[in-house]
Design a protein around this motif. Structure first.
Motif, PDB file in Angstrom:
ATOM      1  N   MET A 122       0.740  -1.207  -0.009  1.00  0.00           N
ATOM      2  CA  MET A 122      -0.098  -0.063   0.145  1.00  0.00           C
ATOM      3  C   MET A 122       0.951   1.364   0.057  1.00  0.00           C
ATOM      4  SD  MET A 122      -1.907  -2.381   1.192  1.00  0.00           S
ATOM      5  CE  MET A 122      -2.021  -3.053   2.810  1.00  0.00           C
ATOM      6  N   VAL A 123       2.074   1.074   0.712  1.00  0.00           N
ATOM      7  CA  VAL A 123       2.857   2.395   0.944  1.00  0.00           C
ATOM      8  C   VAL A 123       3.388   2.467  -0.638  1.00  0.00           C
ATOM      9  CG1 VAL A 123       5.043   3.351   1.698  1.00  0.00           C
ATOM     10  CG2 VAL A 123       3.366   2.046   3.165  1.00  0.00           C
ATOM     11  N   LYS A 124       3.855   1.640  -1.095  1.00  0.00           N
ATOM     12  CA  LYS A 124       4.297   1.633  -2.629  1.00  0.00           C
ATOM     13  C   LYS A 124       3.217   1.979  -3.498  1.00  0.00           C
ATOM     14  CE  LYS A 124       8.302  -1.597  -2.395  1.00  0.00           C
ATOM     15  NZ  LYS A 124       8.928  -2.904  -3.134  1.00  0.00           N
ATOM     16  N   ARG A 125       1.990   1.444  -3.500  1.00  0.00           N
ATOM     17  CA  ARG A 125       0.996   2.248  -4.259  1.00  0.00           C
ATOM     18  C   ARG A 125       0.916   3.832  -4.113  1.00  0.00           C
ATOM     19  NH1 ARG A 125      -5.246   0.305  -2.592  1.00  0.00           N
ATOM     20  NH2 ARG A 125      -4.616   1.971  -0.991  1.00  0.00           N
ATOM     21  N   GLU A 126       1.035   4.184  -2.866  1.00  0.00           N
ATOM     22  CA  GLU A 126       0.765   5.798  -2.647  1.00  0.00           C
ATOM     23  C   GLU A 126       1.855   6.324  -3.610  1.00  0.00           C
ATOM     24  OE1 GLU A 126      -1.526   7.382  -0.698  1.00  0.00           O
ATOM     25  OE2 GLU A 126      -2.463   5.645  -0.943  1.00  0.00           O
ATOM     26  N   LYS A 127       3.353   5.900  -3.598  1.00  0.00           N
ATOM     27  CA  LYS A 127       4.333   6.437  -4.300  1.00  0.00           C
ATOM     28  C   LYS A 127       3.785   6.283  -5.678  1.00  0.00           C
ATOM     29  CE  LYS A 127       7.622   7.888  -2.535  1.00  0.00           C
ATOM     30  NZ  LYS A 127       8.002   9.102  -2.226  1.00  0.00           N
ATOM     31  N   LYS A 128       3.357   5.166  -6.259  1.00  0.00           N
ATOM     32  CA  LYS A 128       3.117   5.122  -7.456  1.00  0.00           C
ATOM     33  C   LYS A 128       2.013   6.220  -7.879  1.00  0.00           C
ATOM     34  CE  LYS A 128       3.825   0.073  -7.992  1.00  0.00           C
ATOM     35  NZ  LYS A 128       3.536  -1.317  -8.387  1.00  0.00           N
ATOM     36  N   ALA A 129       1.049   6.286  -6.816  1.00  0.00           N
ATOM     37  CA  ALA A 129      -0.056   7.394  -7.328  1.00  0.00           C
ATOM     38  C   ALA A 129       0.526   8.623  -7.414  1.00  0.00           C
ATOM     39  CB  ALA A 129      -1.202   7.230  -6.193  1.00  0.00           C
ATOM     40  N   GLU A 130       1.613   9.203  -6.653  1.00  0.00           N
ATOM     41  CA  GLU A 130       2.077  10.259  -6.695  1.00  0.00           C
ATOM     42  C   GLU A 130       2.612  10.434  -8.201  1.00  0.00           C
ATOM     43  OE1 GLU A 130       4.751  10.871  -3.589  1.00  0.00           O
ATOM     44  OE2 GLU A 130       3.277  10.669  -2.026  1.00  0.00           O
ATOM     45  N   THR A 131       3.303   9.619  -8.601  1.00  0.00           N
ATOM     46  CA  THR A 131       4.167   9.487  -9.861  1.00  0.00           C
ATOM     47  C   THR A 131       3.063   9.635 -10.986  1.00  0.00           C
ATOM     48  OG1 THR A 131       6.064   8.299  -8.768  1.00  0.00           O
ATOM     49  CG2 THR A 131       5.703   8.334 -11.428  1.00  0.00           C
ATOM     50  N   LEU A 132       1.951   8.932 -10.991  1.00  0.00           N
ATOM     51  CA  LEU A 132       0.959   8.701 -12.072  1.00  0.00           C
ATOM     52  C   LEU A 132       0.317  10.058 -12.043  1.00  0.00           C
ATOM     53  CD1 LEU A 132      -0.098   5.122 -11.528  1.00  0.00           C
ATOM     54  CD2 LEU A 132       1.097   6.099 -13.398  1.00  0.00           C
ATOM     55  N   ILE A 133      -0.216  10.612 -10.741  1.00  0.00           N
ATOM     56  CA  ILE A 133      -0.791  11.927 -10.777  1.00  0.00           C
ATOM     57  C   ILE A 133       0.039  12.987 -11.420  1.00  0.00           C
ATOM     58  CG2 ILE A 133      -1.579  13.800  -9.288  1.00  0.00           C
ATOM     59  CD1 ILE A 133      -2.801  11.523  -7.533  1.00  0.00           C
ATOM     60  N   ALA A 134       1.441  12.963 -11.072  1.00  0.00           N
ATOM     61  CA  ALA A 134       2.217  13.987 -11.744  1.00  0.00           C
ATOM     62  C   ALA A 134       2.058  13.912 -13.259  1.00  0.00           C
ATOM     63  CB  ALA A 134       3.693  14.175 -10.950  1.00  0.00           C
TER      64      ALA A 134
END
Length: 709
Positions: A577-589
């Protein structure tokens, strides 16, 4: 249990008079002697529930009552260790639920009056426990007269039966209180029109929507770097979602106690000498019963029913032929042909049973054995001279309640499956004969109605000796285990020693306080108690546990207390889930950089490798087609105006861009009665099952069961 079923099992008969009602008290043995682990501490308080002390002696009596009820309901004479433990847990749940319920109904002023209770027992619509317990044995229908008769003679009935009835009465009262309490909650729910309208619109307002998903799987986990700060942030924001019960993790090693080469050699010599005696023995029954691990089996066997090593030999040899010793299932075995006969494989008969007081067949009978014999003689003479009377009497005066429903017919049964006297009477008589025999159940008037064609059968004596470890071997293995425990000292030493000795380390995670077994270890309660002991610290090495055939040593790897787990305990679990949050940040950017307006959408989503979908969705939906459960995403959808595009939305499976193409409002509706009824029924259903758990969550419960078992 039906009589014929018990005859076939050749065991004692228990007739359940108050069976179904007593199923409420399906429970077992505990504290049957006062020298349990709790008493050694001089403590008689097994629990405290919202300030009310639960005495171990009271709990003891409750469990003993429940155990007897369980035996009656199942027809068992004894309960297994697992059944007993499960029963203890069920008893505990009963006590907690009843204590909390009584506290609540007392506060609310809910009660059951004497008149109300009497109506539940003797009224026009009696409680189901009464209906189930007072049925006419011949018709199976509820018999109100038997209730009245029973209550009029309550002080004269057997004390044990009186106690069972009082348990039913108590259960009826508690059930009524529980029903009133749940109904009070269920009926208190009111749905305002505005709520019903909102629910109606949520289910019927529809949106034609395009959504473009950038899946988290587009970024490999190996490319995502997370820091302690990332873990800390996620933990602090979400730790309320991970509340836990107390549990323990252990690592353990076992030392199996197996026969040594010397043990096998010694047993082999003993068995070889025994075989010589076996072949010459005159009294085979006495010899088998005094030397074998299993008692003499007098059953007649047909071809193919014996072990493959001896089947052909026994059917093609003379009486006295012996074979062995041979090993099967870690047991030395030897066989000797005792007798050969030609016998039917199956028999058929009907019977009328006249029982007497003390046989435990018909608790209502007052007949002595002599009176029962006289009655059986009379019935026997009558049906011998007037065969037509047999079916009539078998259905009206038969103490075998199951057989009485079929005019005494027992159907086909295997030769040897009945108690010996009954089986012999049918076997030795002719079809159509009527005979009288006595068994432990009483006196049977038997009509023989069928036999299959005779076939060759044999009676074989078997002596079996388990190949088991000697006392010396057991002591040697225990010494090895004790030495391991003393040398291990801590978790690091435990692991190192296992590697040195090339042993197998096993892991048991999230052991609950109520567990009785561990993977591969069916009776491991003592280990659970050790792991939850307040003096057992993380890294502690256990004493040597004797687990019937093996010794075990454990190390306490982790302690989880009830409530919020630590970050360290959750770290491995929440890492995805923590990695998912980081992925979300990258994808949103990336999405914000590439898709700034509707004009960028078509080109941008393809460039970013996003997946496009179009569907009709309602606000009440939980699942987003193609992605599964996405409540937050659907919620944000319905904040959009028609034709509007969203900013990037973080979901469970992807980051989404959403376009609300068309919104179709729910049709106007004035009568919202169906919606109100649906919401009320949904709450009423919850009110039936959830109050008990809600009370438990709110309650202050001090559970001292670990001090006792």
């Amino acid at each position: 249990m039906a009589l014929i079923g018990d005859i076939r099992k050749r065991s004692g008969l228990l007739t359940i008079i108050i069976g179904v009602a007593l199923a409420l008290f399906v429970l077992g043995d505990f504290f049957s002697n006062s020298s349990g682990p709790g008493s050694s501490r001089g403590n008689n308080i097994i629990a405290e529930i919202n300030g009310e002390k639960i005495l171990a002696t009271d709990f003891n009596q409750r469990v003993e009552d429940n155990m007897e009820a369980q035996k009656l309901n199942t027809g068992k004479e004894n309960l297994t260790a697992d059944e007993q433990f499960q029963i203890r847990q069920q008893t505990w749940d009963q006590v907690v639920n009843e204590t909390l319920l009584m506290e609540e109904v007392s506060k609310l002023g809910i009660s059951v009056t004497t008149e109300e209770l009497d109506d539940q027992i003797r009224g026009k619509n009696p409680h189901s426990y009464i209906v189930q317990s007072f049925r006419d044995p011949k018709t199976g229908q509820f018999d109100p007269a038997s209730v009245v008769n029973f209550l009029q003679n309550l002080d004269k009935v057997d004390p044990q039966m009186k106690q069972r009835y009082l348990m039913i009465e108590k259960a009826i009262k508690e059930d009524r209180l529980n029903t009133k309490y749940r109904n009070l909650i269920g009926k208190a729910f009111y749905v305002p029109k505005a709520f019903a309208k909102r629910d109606y619109e949520a289910r019927n307002t529809r949106m034609n929507v395009r959504y473009y998903g950038a899946s988290y799987t587009n970024i490999a986990d190996s490319l995502v770097k997370v820091t302690d700060a990332d873990f800390e942030k996620f933990y602090n924001e979400n730790k309320h979602k991970y509340q836990q019960e107390a549990s323990r993790d252990i690592e353990y090693v076992t030392f199996d106690v197996l026969p040594s080469a010397d043990d096998r050699d010694k047993i082999n010599r003993e068995v070889q000498g025994l075989y010589t005696e076996f072949t010459a023995a005159d009294n085979m029954i006495a010899f088998v019963n005094s030397t074998s691990d299993e008692r003499y089996d007098s059953a007649w066997k047909k071809k193919g029913s014996l072990p493959y090593q001896i089947d052909s030999l026994m059917f093609n040899s003379s009486i006295g032929t012996a074979f062995g010793p041979y090993i099967e299932n870690n047991t030395f075995q030897m066989a000797r042909l005792v007798d050969v006969q030609t016998r039917p494989d199956s028999l058929k008969a009907s019977h009328i049973l006249i029982s007497y007081n003390g046989t435990n067949v018909n608790p209502d009978t007052k007949l002595t054995k002599e009176q029962a014999k006289a009655k059986a003689d009379s019935v026997y003479k009558l049906v011998k001279t007037n065969g037509a009377k047999f079916d009539e009497l078998a259905g009206t005066i038969n103490d075998d309640q199951t057989a009485s429903k079929s005019k005494g017919d027992l159907k086909w049964f295997a030769d040897g499956s009945m108690v010996p006297a009954f089986n012999s009477a049918v076997l030795n008589g002719k079809i159509g004969d009527v005979t009288l025999v006595e068994t432990q159940f009483g006196f049977h008037i038997i009509k023989i109605t069928g036999k299959t064609a005779p076939i060759k059968k044999v009676r074989v004596a078997m002596v079996k000796r388990l190949i088991e470890p000697s006392s010396k071997t057991m002591q040697d293995v225990y010494t090895q285990a004790s030495q391991f425990a003393s040398e291990a000292k801590n978790m690091e030493g435990f692991t190192k020693l296992i590697e040195q000795k090339k042993l197998t380390k096993r892991l048991a995670e999230r052991i609950g306080v109520d567990q009785n077994s561990l993977p591969g270890l069916p009776q491991a309660r003592q280990i659970v108690i050790w792991s939850f002991n307040k003096d057992t610290e993380k890294g502690s090495i256990s004493p040597v546990f004797d687990l019937e055939g093996r010794y075990m040593i454990a190390v306490l790897k982790d302690i989880r207390e009830k409530g919020t787990p630590t970050l360290e305990q959750l770290k491995e679990y929440i890492e995805p889930m923590v990695k998912r949050e980081k992925k979300a940040e990258t994808l949103i950017a990336s999405i914000n950089k590439t898709i700034k307006s509707m004009a960028d959408l078509e080109k941008g989503y393809a460039l970013l490798g996003m997946k496009a979908d179009t569907n009709e969705v309602t606000f009440a939906s939980s699942n987003l087609p193609g992605y599964g459960k996405e409540d937050d995403v659907i919620g944000i959808m319905f904040t959009l105006k028609q034709g509007q595009m969203s900013k990037p939305v973080k979901g469970n499976q992807a980051v989404f861009i959403i376009v609300a193409d068309q919104i179709t409002p729910a049709p106007p509706k004035d009568d919202l009665t169906p919606e109100k009824r649906m919401l009320i029924n949904a709450f009423a259903t919850r009110a039936q099952r959830e109050p008990a758990e809600a009370l438990k969550r709110k309650a202050e419960i001090e559970d001292n069961r670990l001090l006792f078992y």
